[in-house]
Design an enzyme around this catalytic site. Structure first.
Site, PDB file in Angstrom:
ATOM      1  N   HIS A 161       1.407   8.432  -2.964  1.00 27.87           N
ATOM      2  CA  HIS A 161       0.246   9.224  -2.570  1.00 27.87           C
ATOM      3  C   HIS A 161      -0.041   9.010  -1.094  1.00 27.87           C
ATOM      4  O   HIS A 161       0.074   7.895  -0.591  1.00 27.87           O
ATOM      5  CB  HIS A 161      -0.977   8.832  -3.400  1.00 27.87           C
ATOM      6  CG  HIS A 161      -2.255   9.328  -2.831  1.00 27.87           C
ATOM      7  ND1 HIS A 161      -2.603  10.661  -2.855  1.00 27.87           N
ATOM      8  CD2 HIS A 161      -3.251   8.693  -2.166  1.00 27.87           C
ATOM      9  CE1 HIS A 161      -3.763  10.810  -2.240  1.00 27.87           C
ATOM     10  NE2 HIS A 161      -4.174   9.636  -1.804  1.00 27.87           N
TER      11      HIS A 161
ATOM     12  N   HIS B  42     -14.221  13.437  -0.947  1.00 26.41           N
ATOM     13  CA  HIS B  42     -15.128  12.770  -0.005  1.00 26.41           C
ATOM     14  C   HIS B  42     -16.548  13.302  -0.116  1.00 26.41           C
ATOM     15  O   HIS B  42     -17.449  12.836   0.560  1.00 26.41           O
ATOM     16  CB  HIS B  42     -14.619  12.923   1.428  1.00 26.41           C
ATOM     17  CG  HIS B  42     -13.301  12.242   1.631  1.00 26.41           C
ATOM     18  ND1 HIS B  42     -12.114  12.930   1.584  1.00 26.41           N
ATOM     19  CD2 HIS B  42     -12.987  10.950   1.826  1.00 26.41           C
ATOM     20  CE1 HIS B  42     -11.125  12.068   1.766  1.00 26.41           C
ATOM     21  NE2 HIS B  42     -11.622  10.871   1.917  1.00 26.41           N
TER      22      HIS B  42
ATOM     23  N   CYS C 261      -2.784  10.314   2.207  1.00 27.92           N
ATOM     24  CA  CYS C 261      -4.029  11.017   2.505  1.00 27.92           C
ATOM     25  C   CYS C 261      -3.922  11.794   3.798  1.00 27.92           C
ATOM     26  O   CYS C 261      -4.666  11.513   4.715  1.00 27.92           O
ATOM     27  CB  CYS C 261      -5.172  10.039   2.665  1.00 27.92           C
ATOM     28  SG  CYS C 261      -5.324   8.842   1.382  1.00 27.92           S
TER      29      CYS C 261
ATOM     30  N   GLU D 124     -25.723  -3.962   8.789  1.00 31.61           N
ATOM     31  CA  GLU D 124     -27.072  -3.393   8.727  1.00 31.61           C
ATOM     32  C   GLU D 124     -27.026  -1.872   8.899  1.00 31.61           C
ATOM     33  O   GLU D 124     -27.812  -1.138   8.291  1.00 31.61           O
ATOM     34  CB  GLU D 124     -27.948  -3.961   9.860  1.00 31.61           C
ATOM     35  CG  GLU D 124     -28.187  -5.448   9.819  1.00 31.61           C
ATOM     36  CD  GLU D 124     -27.075  -6.261  10.493  1.00 31.61           C
ATOM     37  OE1 GLU D 124     -25.984  -5.704  10.777  1.00 31.61           O
ATOM     38  OE2 GLU D 124     -27.308  -7.451  10.724  1.00 31.61           O
TER      39      GLU D 124
ATOM     40  N   TRP E  74      -3.138  -1.634   7.241  1.00 30.98           N
ATOM     41  CA  TRP E  74      -4.543  -1.903   6.988  1.00 30.98           C
ATOM     42  C   TRP E  74      -4.860  -3.388   6.979  1.00 30.98           C
ATOM     43  O   TRP E  74      -5.900  -3.819   6.483  1.00 30.98           O
ATOM     44  CB  TRP E  74      -5.000  -1.212   5.698  1.00 30.98           C
ATOM     45  CG  TRP E  74      -5.024   0.280   5.841  1.00 30.98           C
ATOM     46  CD1 TRP E  74      -4.798   0.989   6.992  1.00 30.98           C
ATOM     47  CD2 TRP E  74      -5.282   1.250   4.829  1.00 30.98           C
ATOM     48  NE1 TRP E  74      -4.888   2.338   6.747  1.00 30.98           N
ATOM     49  CE2 TRP E  74      -5.186   2.527   5.419  1.00 30.98           C
ATOM     50  CE3 TRP E  74      -5.593   1.161   3.469  1.00 30.98           C
ATOM     51  CZ2 TRP E  74      -5.382   3.706   4.706  1.00 30.98           C
ATOM     52  CZ3 TRP E  74      -5.783   2.343   2.760  1.00 30.98           C
ATOM     53  CH2 TRP E  74      -5.682   3.594   3.376  1.00 30.98           C
TER      54      TRP E  74
ATOM     55  N   GLU F  75      -0.534   7.250   9.884  1.00 30.81           N
ATOM     56  CA  GLU F  75      -1.337   6.701  10.981  1.00 30.81           C
ATOM     57  C   GLU F  75      -0.587   5.639  11.763  1.00 30.81           C
ATOM     58  O   GLU F  75      -0.993   5.286  12.862  1.00 30.81           O
ATOM     59  CB  GLU F  75      -2.665   6.153  10.459  1.00 30.81           C
ATOM     60  CG  GLU F  75      -2.539   4.814   9.794  1.00 30.81           C
ATOM     61  CD  GLU F  75      -3.807   4.415   9.055  1.00 30.81           C
ATOM     62  OE1 GLU F  75      -4.446   5.287   8.467  1.00 30.81           O
ATOM     63  OE2 GLU F  75      -4.120   3.225   9.068  1.00 30.81           O
TER      64      GLU F  75
ATOM     65  N   LYS G  73     -24.597   0.282   8.159  1.00 34.19           N
ATOM     66  CA  LYS G  73     -24.132   0.924   6.934  1.00 34.19           C
ATOM     67  C   LYS G  73     -25.250   0.976   5.899  1.00 34.19           C
ATOM     68  O   LYS G  73     -25.509   2.008   5.273  1.00 34.19           O
ATOM     69  CB  LYS G  73     -22.954   0.117   6.396  1.00 34.19           C
ATOM     70  CG  LYS G  73     -22.544   0.453   4.986  1.00 34.19           C
ATOM     71  CD  LYS G  73     -21.766  -0.713   4.387  1.00 34.19           C
ATOM     72  CE  LYS G  73     -21.414  -0.438   2.944  1.00 34.19           C
ATOM     73  NZ  LYS G  73     -20.402   0.616   2.813  1.00 34.19           N
TER      74      LYS G  73
ATOM     75  N   ARG H 288     -18.545   3.947   5.561  1.00 33.95           N
ATOM     76  CA  ARG H 288     -17.562   3.183   4.799  1.00 33.95           C
ATOM     77  C   ARG H 288     -16.845   2.155   5.687  1.00 33.95           C
ATOM     78  O   ARG H 288     -16.295   2.486   6.729  1.00 33.95           O
ATOM     79  CB  ARG H 288     -16.547   4.118   4.167  1.00 33.95           C
ATOM     80  CG  ARG H 288     -15.701   3.401   3.186  1.00 33.95           C
ATOM     81  CD  ARG H 288     -14.953   4.286   2.225  1.00 33.95           C
ATOM     82  NE  ARG H 288     -13.778   3.550   1.768  1.00 33.95           N
ATOM     83  CZ  ARG H 288     -13.828   2.415   1.073  1.00 33.95           C
ATOM     84  NH1 ARG H 288     -14.994   1.892   0.732  1.00 33.95           N
ATOM     85  NH2 ARG H 288     -12.730   1.787   0.712  1.00 33.95           N
ATOM     86  N   CYS H 289     -16.890   0.908   5.228  1.00 32.93           N
ATOM     87  CA  CYS H 289     -16.267  -0.168   5.993  1.00 32.93           C
ATOM     88  C   CYS H 289     -15.145  -0.785   5.166  1.00 32.93           C
ATOM     89  O   CYS H 289     -15.178  -0.746   3.949  1.00 32.93           O
ATOM     90  CB  CYS H 289     -17.286  -1.257   6.297  1.00 32.93           C
ATOM     91  SG  CYS H 289     -18.641  -0.658   7.313  1.00 32.93           S
TER      92      CYS H 289
HETATM   93  N1  GLN Z   1      -4.780   4.592  -5.606  1.00 33.07           N
HETATM   94  C1  GLN Z   1      -5.754   4.575  -4.566  1.00 33.07           C
HETATM   95  C2  GLN Z   1      -7.083   5.069  -5.116  1.00 33.07           C
HETATM   96  O1  GLN Z   1      -7.077   5.888  -5.967  1.00 33.07           O
HETATM   97  C3  GLN Z   1      -5.340   5.463  -3.432  1.00 33.07           C
HETATM   98  C4  GLN Z   1      -6.355   5.505  -2.352  1.00 33.07           C
HETATM   99  C5  GLN Z   1      -5.858   6.056  -1.031  1.00 33.07           C
HETATM  100  O2  GLN Z   1      -4.835   6.629  -0.941  1.00 33.07           O
HETATM  101  N2  GLN Z   1      -6.599   5.902   0.000  1.00 33.07           N
HETATM  102  O3  GLN Z   1      -8.139   4.654  -4.662  1.00 33.07           O
HETATM  103 ZN    ZN Z   2      -5.716   9.172  -0.608  1.00 32.44          ZN
END
Ligand code: GLN
Ligand code: ZN
Length: 768
Positions: A651, A704, A653, A25, A571, A615, A27, A525-526
């Protein structure tokens, strides 16, 4: 201090409750506000209803010390920054209480100003907004914990326990000052915290929980001295208030100094770093004038506790700190677990019985309290059923039939056939890309139509063919758009994935999915982490179909797109009967098979995302090596069994890169893209001292935020990066995946990115 409690009676407490609501709710209310469907008053009202319902629930479940003020509009660090008037200059602000508009602009960016940086909350998958401490002294613009305290009392007659981020942790996690100024910056916060606590004291608050998770990282003696001085001042300011200094996520550093701090209670994590904390407790004892918050119920995992074991643990602790001075509590805020198992109707019963989300954890806290205060006999059934449920899971075929990991590891290489510089020449030849190739991170906007299609298909209203056709149309459209925009390396867009971990979990063996097991990741974001409950195995190709289809539509290369083993592990909610290392290797071997399948189908550029690698780092530096060794090994196990010409991308983040640079290099990926635009300068600076000599793309704009950056901004970003990184190995890409963005802003931003690249290419000789 208030020490009238009975010597035998233990109390229970909670440290924080999920904000999102049983049906998200929270979100939904926020998102309705952002899209102007409700106004500020309506939002305020809706949030209040949710907040009060959460408090009432905790009371009903028999929690004595109920946290208040842990609720938020977006993030608790941002709340604290806003409460102290710490608004960076680029946002509209004229002092006083920060408006909703400015608050959300700091969180999400606005037309005028990019958002504040966002980063991981310790080693969790929660992200906080990084406060920027400027020249101005903090001021108490509004006392949020006090408001929360008064509200709970007024509306529900709950004598709440206000929760706040402690000054040490707050300043530690903020930016905008030099490390050498830490002490003076910290001192500037004493007066505001003092007034805040005084006001709570005057209002009649009994307990206040001051969160200092940074005390569970590596703390120097000099800093501990500062902390002591700081809490001395706060104790003088509000002598009648019981301060519970709360640590979590690991064992505390400098235990003997910590327990001498002038506070009424110390909260320790007896789950993460629990053994160490217990050892310190036994070795150094615990002061007779303090209360111990015993975090015995895991606040971060979803497994039921064996309550007989927990009771035994409490008894061990009580041998040192009598029950009258003990508080039973979760190891950390329950923010990190979903709301309730009760909504799960589709899980296998054996598995479901072994689960405890936030509400069930509250029940566990109440059972433990009762077991101590009224005798174990009074809760025999509850104590036995927890063990029986865990036993049934342990005896289930998913766990009993173990695979021989050692044998499988022996078959799979964990290094590439050629070293990078040799592969690089061969790959350059094969791929024939322009200088500064442009690409994206993988996902494109997940529009309403896409989400609706998925729902229809999941509900059975759409056939698999219908859904497949729809997805193909999306891919077709975005291949067209990417060609029109002029990108060099394309992606299929990840439309078929709601979530980058869930998608793979659904196709691998060993994973289970909840219907409603959401947890907050950042802002509204969940995410819904899968549960790894058994051995992980490859079953059938997972991504080959979509990728091949995309490739069939274009002559440009299409990157295959996978989520890496460490991220899948991080995750997910992970079984706790075997080590994380072992689970990561199982996932890696399964992904290795997927990569082989892609390669055999002709997809020879493959990205393996590891946004969660960082993380997973233990809070204490001395444990980093061990973690990084198996984390890197997992990535290499998944990605090494390929041809020399196959280009492996990865990749991540994050922006803090320098301290794990050796591990990043050891991944031996051909190209890495990293998220940097919210802290570009810092990252670039870190490359001045760290040579990185493989392919690398630094995110040139922040995904973002819905804002479309100007070309000049991106040009500047690229130019700065090229000062420290070789142009021959540099890639241009956005910060991260684009799935949360709208189509229009995405296309516009990518066009700007391609234009900025063209401008730099036209004078490339400058950067040679
Ligand atoms: N390939 C994923 C995307 O583009 C990578 C997302 C991420 O690193 N959090 O959504
Ligand atoms: Zn990323």
């Amino acid at each position: 201090m208030n020490m009238t409690e009975s010597v035998k009676n233990v109390r229970n407490s909670n440290l924080g409750y999920p904000r999102i609501g049983a049906n998200r709710e929270w979100k939904k209310a926020l998102e309705r506000f952002w899209s102007n469907q409700i106004d500020e008053d309506q939002l305020t009202q809706e949030l209040k209803t949710i907040r009060l319902a959460h408090l009432a629930k905790q009371k009903e479940k028999g929690i004595e010390l109920i946290p208040v003020g842990d609720f938020t509009l977006y993030d608790h660090m941002l709340d604290t920054a806003a409460m102290f008037g710490l608004v960076p200059e680029r946002f509209e602000y004229e002092g006083g209480e920060v408006s909703f508009a400015t608050y959300f602009a700091m969180a999400r960016g606005s037309k005028q100003a990019p958002a504040c940086e966002m980063t991981k909350w310790f080693n969790t998958n929660y992200h906080y907004i990084v406060p920027e401490i400027g020249e101005d002294d903090p001021v108490l613009t509004v006392n949020r914990p006090l408001q929360a305290y008064l509200e709970a009392k007024r509306e529900l007659q709950i004598e709440g326990k206000p929760v706040l981020i402690g000054p040490y942790t707050f300043v530690k996690l903020s930016k905008g000052y030099a490390a050498s100024d830490f002490e003076s910056v910290l001192n500037r916060f004493i007066p505001v915290y003092a007034v805040l606590l005084q006001q709570l004291e005057q209002a009649g608050a009994q307990w206040v929980q001051i969160d200092e998770p940074s005390l569970a990282t590596s703390v120097s003696r000099a800093e501990m001295k500062l902390v002591a001085g700081l809490y001395e001042r706060l104790a003088q300011a509000a002598p009648g208030l019981n301060v519970m200094l709360q640590t979590y996520f690991d064992a505390v550093d400098l235990y003997s100094e910590l327990i001498r701090l002038p506070v009424c209670g110390i909260g320790l994590d007896f789950v993460h770093g629990g053994e160490e904390n217990l050892k310190s407790l036994q070795e150094f004892g615990f002061p007779a004038d303090k209360v111990l918050g015993a975090g015995v119920i895991n606040g971060r995992n979803i497994w039921r506790s064996d309550l007989q074991d927990k009771l035994a643990l409490l008894q061990t602790i009580a041998a040192i700190v009598p029950y009258g001075r003990l508080i039973v509590q979760p190891s950390c805020s329950l923010l990190h677990v979903p709301v309730s198992v009760r909504q799960e109707e589709r899980l296998d019963e054996t598995l479901r019985d072994a689960l405890a989300f936030a509400d069930e954890k509250l029940d566990e806290l109440s059972v433990l309290k009762q077991a101590v205060n009224e005798g174990a006999e009074s809760v025999t059934a509850a104590l036995q059923s927890s063990r029986a449920a865990l036993d049934r899971l342990a005896q289930s075929p998913w766990r009993k039939e173990r695979q021989d990991l050692t044998a499988r590891l022996a078959e799979q290489p964990s290094s590439r056939h050629l070293p990078f510089h040799e592969r690089e020449a061969i790959q350059r030849d094969k791929w024939q890309l322009p200088p500064l190739p442009t690409t994206t991170i993988g996902s494109f906007p997940q529009t309403k139509e896409i989400r609706r299609a998925r729902q229809l298909w999941r509900k059975g209203e759409w056939s698999a063919e219908q859904y497949d056709l729809f997805m193909k149309e999306q891919i077709r459209e975005w291949i067209r758009l990417q060609e029109e925009i002029g990108l060099d390396v394309l992606v299929h867009g990840e439309f078929e994935r709601t979530d980058m971990v869930e998608f793979f979990g659904e196709k691998l063996a060993g994973f289970a999915f909840t219907q409603n097991g959401w947890v907050q990741s950042y802002g509204s974001r969940c995410v819904k982490p899968p549960i790894i409950f058994g051995d992980v195995r490859f079953v059938r190709p997972m991504t080959v179909g979509e990728t091949l289809f995309a490739q069939s539509l274009t002559n440009k290369p299409v990157k295959g797109m996978l989520t890496g083993p460490v991220t899948i592990l991080q995750w997910s909610f992970v079984r706790d009967d075997i080590s994380n290392r072992e689970v990561a290797y199982q996932i890696a071997l399964a992904l290795g098979k997927e990569i082989k399948a892609l390669e055999q189908a002709g997809i020879e550029m493959i990205q393996v995302d590891e946004p969660a690698l960082r993380e997973g780092l233990p809070l204490k530096k001395e444990h980093w090596d061990e973690y990084l060794t198996w984390a890197v090994e997992s990535f290499r196990l998944a990605t090494s069994n390929v041809k020399d010409t196959t280009q492996i991308h990865t990749h991540m983040c994050y922006c803090e890169f320098h301290d794990i640079i050796d591990a990043i290099k050891a991944l031996d990926a051909d190209v890495i893209s990293i998220e940097t635009s919210r802290s570009h300068g810092e990252l670039v600076a870190s490359f001045e001292t760290n040579v990185y000599d493989k392919g690398i793309g630094l995110g040139v704009y922040d995904i973002h935020s819905p804002r479309v950056p100007a070309k000049e901004e991106m040009v500047r970003m690229i130019e700065r990066a090229l000062r420290v990184l070789p142009a021959g190995l540099f890639w241009i890409n956005p910060d991260c995946g684009l799935k949360t963005r709208g189509i229009e802003e995405t296309v516009a931003s990518l066009k700007v990115m391609v234009e900025a690249t063209a401008e730099i290419r036209s004078r490339l000789e400058q950067y040679a």
